[in-house]
Design an enzyme around this catalytic site. Structure first.
Site, PDB file in Angstrom:
ATOM      1  N   ASP A  16     -14.602 -40.585  -1.101  1.00 49.58           N
ATOM      2  CA  ASP A  16     -15.059 -41.630  -0.187  1.00 49.58           C
ATOM      3  C   ASP A  16     -13.881 -42.594   0.039  1.00 49.58           C
ATOM      4  O   ASP A  16     -12.781 -42.164   0.368  1.00 49.58           O
ATOM      5  CB  ASP A  16     -16.312 -42.301  -0.772  1.00 49.58           C
ATOM      6  N   HIS A  41     -22.998 -36.102   0.207  1.00 48.96           N
ATOM      7  CA  HIS A  41     -21.850 -36.999   0.120  1.00 48.96           C
ATOM      8  C   HIS A  41     -21.381 -37.295  -1.299  1.00 48.96           C
ATOM      9  O   HIS A  41     -20.197 -37.520  -1.529  1.00 48.96           O
ATOM     10  CB  HIS A  41     -22.188 -38.323   0.815  1.00 48.96           C
TER      11      HIS A  41
END
Length: 333
Positions: free
Chosen positions: A108, A309
């Site tokens: 991320d 994610h």
């Protein structure tokens, strides 16, 4: 004892000029170490599975709570979270640990930081691993301006530019916010979509309107499976209840500043690199890594199937295995 105490190595601290970083270390103190950099809204705790796996494999790994997060310092000025500070912290952490070079692995926002390391501090970088986050070369226009046009005013990164708004919305009920974030992809999901490359038509609503979606969200009607065990969730919730979210959101408030700071910087990653892609990441799909080879010549890609994610937490064994395999081949202990 909390999950932070039972699932992580003992916390240590490094005083680095303007900040104090908390960090966790596993494995022997030899060989090329790996520095594990978390994203938003995460902590060094997000790498708990990898720290354990690296230690068992005899590989040194270091996971900091980066500035603004967890047990580390949270400076007040927004500009204290620009890319110069974030990459500089990692260099000073190496200095503190008397490490000449490391492989930097980021997920991320941590991925944005680690891809910048070989551009800004090439003498300290042995290799780079991006988890979900690809290398993105500098664009010709302010990225916030581009995101506002393409993805809309309520797209979360654009919305984050407004002082205090998103911070307050997320902190209003930290348990709800973290429960909203920390979920697996919906059952039956087979493809990730275009992510940030999504093109809206005129009049379409904003893409990824995080705060608006959170305000309307009811967990009773969310079909997504929870990602974390209760004690793991408590580690995140209790931490962000104490710290708030402003430190992490301030990273986003430096997109324009970072773009300006990178003017004239050669956009070429000249170290061995691994791109770990998550098949079902709606924000950073595997397609976002297309074309990376033009900027990262020594690049290997790996796909984690079925992962959304939060890859290193959703598919910890697969993620650790892919990274350790690449390290064994490129940086044998």
């Amino acid at each position: 004892m909390s999950a932070l105490e039972t699932m992580m190595p003992p916390v240590q601290y490094a005083d680095l000029a303007d900040v104090r970083l908390a960090y966790y270390e596993a494995g022997p103190k030899h060989g090329t170490p790996v520095v594990l950099c978390h994203g938003f809204p995460e902590l060094a705790f997000s790498w708990r599975h990898q720290l354990k796996a690296f230690g068992a494999a005899g590989r040194r790994a270091i996971a900091p709570d980066q500035r603004g997060y967890g047990l580390s310092s949270r400076p007040e000025p927004v500009e204290a979270y620009d890319i110069d500070h974030l990459t500089g912290d990692l260099v000073r952490l190496l200095d503190h640990l008397k490490i000449e070079k490391a492989v930097f692995c980021g997920h991320d926002w941590g991925g944005i930081v680690v891809w910048q390391m070989p551009l800004r501090h090439p003498d300290r970088v042995a290799g780079v691993i991006g988890v979900n986050t690809p290398f993105a070369p500098r664009g010709s226009r302010d990225p916030i301006e581009v995101m506002r046009e393409r993805l809309g005013e309520e797209m979360y990164i654009v919305h984050f530019q407004k002082p205090g708004e998103a911070d307050a919305a997320l902190a209003k009920d930290v348990g709800k916010s973290m429960d909203f974030f920390m979920r697996k992809p919906p059952a039956g999901m087979t493809e990730a979509g275009a992510g940030f490359a999504t093109e809206r038509k005129p009049g379409d609503p904003s893409v990824f309107p995080l705060v608006k979606a959170l305000e309307a969200w009811d967990p009773a009607f969310d079909p997504r499976e929870r990602l974390l065990a209760p004690d793991e969730m408590a580690a995140f919730v209790e931490t962000f209840q104490r710290t708030g979210f402003t430190g992490g959101i301030n990273w986003y408030r430096n997109f324009t500043r970072n773009w300006r700071l990178s003017e004239g910087l050669e956009q070429k990653v000249k170290v061995p690199s691994l791109m770990v892609m998550a098949e079902l990441d709606a924000a950073l799909p595997p397609s976002s890594a297309d074309g990376m080879g033009a900027f990262v010549p020594d690049l290997e890609k790996a796909l984690i199937k079925g992962s959304g994610h939060w890859t290193q937490q959703e598919k910890p064994e697969e993620t650790s295995a892919v990274i350790l395999d690449w390290l064994a081949r490129r940086f044998p202990v």
